[in-house]
Design an enzyme around this catalytic site. Structure first.
Site, PDB file in Angstrom:
ATOM      1  N   ILE A 564       0.829  -1.208   0.000  1.00 50.82           N
ATOM      2  CA  ILE A 564       0.000   0.000   0.000  1.00 50.82           C
ATOM      3  C   ILE A 564       0.857   1.250   0.000  1.00 50.82           C
ATOM      4  CG2 ILE A 564      -1.657   1.319   1.395  1.00 50.82           C
ATOM      5  CD1 ILE A 564      -2.838  -1.390   2.274  1.00 50.82           C
ATOM      6  N   GLU A 565       1.937   1.272   0.790  1.00 51.84           N
ATOM      7  CA  GLU A 565       2.751   2.478   0.895  1.00 51.84           C
ATOM      8  C   GLU A 565       3.511   2.782  -0.385  1.00 51.84           C
ATOM      9  OE1 GLU A 565       5.207  -0.876   2.830  1.00 51.84           O
ATOM     10  OE2 GLU A 565       3.117  -0.239   2.715  1.00 51.84           O
ATOM     11  N   ASP A 574      -4.410   2.736   6.619  1.00 48.17           N
ATOM     12  CA  ASP A 574      -3.629   2.201   7.738  1.00 48.17           C
ATOM     13  C   ASP A 574      -4.512   1.230   8.488  1.00 48.17           C
ATOM     14  OD1 ASP A 574      -2.149   1.755  10.061  1.00 48.17           O
ATOM     15  OD2 ASP A 574      -2.732   3.664  10.966  1.00 48.17           O
ATOM     16  N   GLU A 592       0.608  -1.472  10.414  1.00 47.73           N
ATOM     17  CA  GLU A 592       0.606  -0.128  10.991  1.00 47.73           C
ATOM     18  C   GLU A 592       1.948   0.202  11.642  1.00 47.73           C
ATOM     19  OE1 GLU A 592      -2.322   2.662  13.617  1.00 47.73           O
ATOM     20  OE2 GLU A 592      -2.057   0.618  14.354  1.00 47.73           O
ATOM     21  N   GLU A 593       2.475  -0.722  12.420  1.00 44.64           N
ATOM     22  CA  GLU A 593       3.731  -0.460  13.124  1.00 44.64           C
ATOM     23  C   GLU A 593       4.888  -0.235  12.145  1.00 44.64           C
ATOM     24  OE1 GLU A 593       1.056  -2.670  15.931  1.00 44.64           O
ATOM     25  OE2 GLU A 593       1.663  -2.934  13.857  1.00 44.64           O
ATOM     26  N   TYR A 632       8.557  -8.794   7.146  1.00 45.89           N
ATOM     27  CA  TYR A 632       7.276  -8.475   7.783  1.00 45.89           C
ATOM     28  C   TYR A 632       7.221  -9.191   9.113  1.00 45.89           C
ATOM     29  CZ  TYR A 632       2.208  -7.512   7.943  1.00 45.89           C
ATOM     30  OH  TYR A 632       0.958  -7.058   8.267  1.00 45.89           O
ATOM     31  N   ASN A 706      -5.989  -6.514   3.020  1.00 45.99           N
ATOM     32  CA  ASN A 706      -6.644  -7.407   3.987  1.00 45.99           C
ATOM     33  C   ASN A 706      -6.747  -6.737   5.355  1.00 45.99           C
ATOM     34  OD1 ASN A 706      -6.925  -9.412   2.038  1.00 45.99           O
ATOM     35  ND2 ASN A 706      -4.944 -10.322   2.514  1.00 45.99           N
ATOM     36  N   GLY A 708      -7.925  -5.742   8.919  1.00 44.80           N
ATOM     37  CA  GLY A 708      -8.587  -6.420  10.027  1.00 44.80           C
ATOM     38  C   GLY A 708      -8.484  -7.922   9.996  1.00 44.80           C
ATOM     39  N   GLY A 710      -5.529 -11.304   9.733  1.00 46.54           N
ATOM     40  CA  GLY A 710      -4.326 -11.590  10.515  1.00 46.54           C
ATOM     41  C   GLY A 710      -4.626 -11.670  11.994  1.00 46.54           C
TER      42      GLY A 710
END
Length: 795
Positions: A564-565, A574, A592-593, A632, A706, A708, A710
């Site tokens: 995404i970034e 985010d 996010e982190e 990741y 995806n 929400g 994980g």
């Protein structure tokens, strides 16, 4: 043989997509034997257990209900006991073990698992005497599957069974536990030829292999007739079997597909993949370039001086207009360089430079003392004599308590080269001291808090953000850390870096490396741009009436090849925690982190933003990216400098717009299909995607994935449809970037085409979710949509 192996592999691949997730088990005490049989994983008839993870905890007081001391993951013991079974059979001794000297012994555990559809492996193991009178009667092998299951032989073995002591005399006999087999010969193809009968869907599928249909043994000293046979076969649901047959036929006819029927142009890769030429992987919809060119330049916004300041629009800088011909112009603080206007109440950040921040013991202001300590540390940096212990002592003095800084110490003293260490402990640390010392001059007033329920924005310069982050580096913000937090900050994050410095996993050190690289960059050249943090709360009257909406489905591009970034000129999503930033300053290291680590100016949101309500989102506009990365979660690594060349708008903000939306966490995964929770997620996504001005400048595409899923246990298919509904209702094209998730992208593209062909609307999609929530033991959501015509829901 190869084709048979591929067939079975494909069966297992597609069956995984039709598994059902279960609720994690409740905590079990490792000393309690009575509750084990009732609460361990179990599945409904027709399904088998697949253990995904087991979490063990030790507690402070060694009681099952005590406060958690340590938590570890280890699924091996339950995998052996539970996998491929309907119920577990566990030895309690395997679930209690010593973690280490600090953590002690495991006291309790709980299990995450799913239930896979029965693709049942059955063994028929038959031994019979060789006497001709009984051979025909006992030699038949009968294989059976239940109704609507297809029988598929995977392996077959024939041989001769003898007693070990009789091997030399070659005496044959009826087999028992003391026997061994010799002259083994694998004959699966011969048995498949016998059992290749068409499936009768209304009856059981079965096959009988008669004794005289067995192949003869070759070159066996005991003779050509076998007295032993073992058959392994699967009972496969008809639906899976037909899918596998279609894919295997396609493999024979089309060389553009690999041995499992996968399109070679869509190779699956993990989050650490760094290969080239993956960004063109388009499944369906318009090309990515078409969507990002909807708004290739920063969206139009009124000049800053035309926007009157108010309680809801707060500027920490004087009106500033970015001019490309004057790239070195800096914004000035709102009150000028020589005046600090203090506010000390619950509506503003309580600043360490406030004269009202006083010592509890002496009642004297803390700031002069802090300045003296910062000046002393800076002088050591200038003299190249500063050590990691000097930095630790300064941080502990500011905080008024001792801190573990093992991660910071390891990074600086072990990971850094001698040259990197020298540069950081001199030039960079000296600059961080200067930024903190000049906080009152650079900021000139406390930032307001963006509390829940408000529609409020805060705009500041990148230099002001750097000063605030320098204060976080030294843990200067009062009443925000540990047990000293005031009640007014109950729903705020801790913006100080003390928890990031503590001992932890290696990805914690890598996040810290990204943040220190940010300080290195701004030491070399301070950025002169502007950033905005905006809280948006959707009013009830603006909530859509989903079932009545006649808006069409938005255009969508799906890709496995982009993060995404890395997608520019879009609204980037985010996957946030309700407490923005999530675990960025602790051990968290997912989407996010990682984003906040490579764009550290986003960390200022932890200082000013309260936890989000269901109808709220937080926009972060103009934050610059400074670091590259690879991997990741546990494999995350800092991968060097990143030069962010995005254009700026007339306020001086980079064309980077991130919206933070938090999904629900589902401990019980089945509850996400309740309409109450679906409606909540719809409102959350809609709030994040919403714009009041439907113009090309505002309704630029949304880049998501995806969300929400994980760790939050969301169903990828459900979240995909929810986000498609929200994007369509806001008339925004959707870029679905599920990096590396090939199956989701392929299956979503099929569903999307199906919806377009039916001319489905937002209302139709919502009705799909309503009806799906009522189905007992439903198939996957995508399968349900494909099976159910949209017009059937409109009646």
């Amino acid at each position: 043989m190869l084709m048979n192996i591929l067939f079975v592999l494909f069966i297992f691949l597609i069956s995984n997509s039709y598994s059902y997730n279960t609720n994690p088990t409740s905590y079990l005490c490792t000393e309690s034997l009575t509750e084990i049989p009732q609460t361990l994983p179990s599945c409904l008839p027709g399904y088998i257990i697949d253990v995904e993870n087991v979490f063990y905890e030790s507690t402070v007081d060694n009681s099952c209900s005590g406060t958690t001391l340590c938590r570890v993951e280890n699924k091996n013991s339950l995998q052996f006991a539970c996998n491929r079974k309907r119920r577990c059979n566990v030895n309690i001794d395997n679930l209690r073990f010593h973690i280490n000297s600090t953590c002690g012994t495991t006291i309790r555990f709980y299990t995450k698992y799913r239930c896979l559809p029965v693709i049942q492996e059955q063994n028929d193991h038959l031994c019979e005497p060789l006497s001709s009178s009984r051979r025909l009667a006992l030699g038949d092998i009968k294989l059976e599957c239940q109704r609507n299951y297809r029988l598929h032989i995977t392996s077959a073995l024939i041989g001769i069974s003898i007693k070990k002591q009789d091997e030399l005399t070659k005496n044959h006999f009826k087999c028992n536990k003391d026997t061994q087999t010799v002259c083994n010969s694998y004959v699966p193809n011969a048995y498949r030829d016998v059992c290749d009968n068409p499936l009768r869907p209304t009856y059981d599928d079965h096959c009988t292999i008669k004794y005289n249909e067995r192949p003869a043994l070759k070159d066996c000293p005991y003779g050509m007739a076998s007295n032993f046979s073992l058959v392994e076969y699967l009972c496969i649901p008809v639906y899976y079997f037909d899918m596998a047959q279609r894919f295997m036929r396609r493999n024979d006819d089309d060389q553009s597909y690999d041995e499992l029927g996968n399109d070679r142009s869509l190779e699956l890769y993990d989050d650490g993949y760094t290969g080239k030429n993956v960004d063109h992987k388009i499944i369906r919809g318009p090309r990515l370039e078409q969507l990002v060119n909807i708004c290739p330049h920063p969206p139009y916004i009124r000049n800053m001086k035309e926007v009157p300041p108010s309680d809801n629009v707060v500027f920490m800088i004087k009106p500033f207009r970015y001019d490309q011909s004057k790239p070195n112009d800096y914004p000035f603080s709102i009150n000028g360089p020589n005046r600090y206007n203090d506010v000390w109440n619950e509506h503003y950040v309580r600043m360490p430079c406030s004269p009202l921040y006083v010592s509890k013991k002496t009642r004297q202001p803390q700031w002069p003392i802090f300045c003296q300590l910062l000046l002393q540390l800076k002088q050591k940096c200038d003299n190249r004599s500063a050590t990691i212990d000097d930095l630790k002592n300064a941080i502990e003095t500011f905080a008024g308590r001792s801190y573990n800084i093992d991660s910071l110490r390891f990074l600086i003293t072990e990971s850094f080269s001698a040259e990197q260490r020298s540069y950081f402990m001199s030039a960079v640390l000296a600059n961080i001291c200067t930024l903190a010392l000049n906080m009152d001059i650079l900021c000139s007033q406390p930032p307001p808090l963006l509390r829940s329920g408000s529609n409020r924005s805060l705009t500041m310069s990148q230099q002001q953000a750097a000063s605030l982050l320098a204060a976080s580096f030294f843990c200067l913000f009062p009443f925000r850390s540990d047990g000293k937090a005031k009640k007014e900050y109950d729903h705020f994050q801790n913006p100080n870096f003390n928890t990031l410095y503590q001992r932890g996993p290696k990805e914690k050190i890598e996040k810290l490396r990204c943040i220190l690289h940010y300080f290195e960059r701004i030491t070399a050249k301070m950025p002169n741009g502007v950033i905005t943090f905006q809280r948006y709360s959707l009013h009830h009257q603006d909530s859509p009436k989903w079932a009545l909406s006649e808006k069409g489905i938005a255009p969508m591009h799906l890709t496995t090849g982009k993060r995404i970034e890395d997608i520019n000129c879009v609204l980037q999503v985010d996957f946030a925690n309700k407490y923005i930033g999530g675990g960025v300053l602790t051990a968290g290291c997912v989407q996010e982190e990682i984003r906040f680590s490579i764009c550290p100016e986003m960390l200022v949101s932890l200082l000013v933003c309260e936890a989000m309500e269901p109808n709220e989102c937080i926009h972060l506009i103009g934050c610059e990216r400074y670091s590259s990365y690879k991997g990741y979660s546990a494999t995350f690594q800092y991968a060097g400098d990143y030069v962010d060349n995005k254009p700026k708008d007339n306020w001086g903000r980079k064309w980077c717009h991130l919206v933070a939306i938090d999904a629900l966490y589902f401990r019980d995964q089945t509850t996400q299909y309740h309409m109450k929770n679906i409606n909540r997620e719809l409102i959350k996504a809609y709030t994040g995607f919403y714009t009041s001005r439907q113009t090309p400048d505002c309704a630029y595409p949304v880049a998501t994935g995806n969300w929400g899923c994980g760790a939050f246990n969301g169903d990828k298919q459900l979240k995909a449809i929810i986000q498609l509904i929200a994007a369509s209702q806001t008339v925004r094209p959707l870029i679905y970037a599920a990096y590396g998730d090939k199956y989701l992208i392929e299956s979503f593209s099929v569903v999307f085409d199906h919806l377009i062909n039916q001319r489905a609307t937002v209302g139709d999609l919502y009705r799909y979710l309503q009806e799906y929530s009522k189905v007992p033991s439903p198939p996957s959501l995508f399968e349900y949509i494909l099976r159910t015509p949209a017009k059937q829901l409109r009646s």
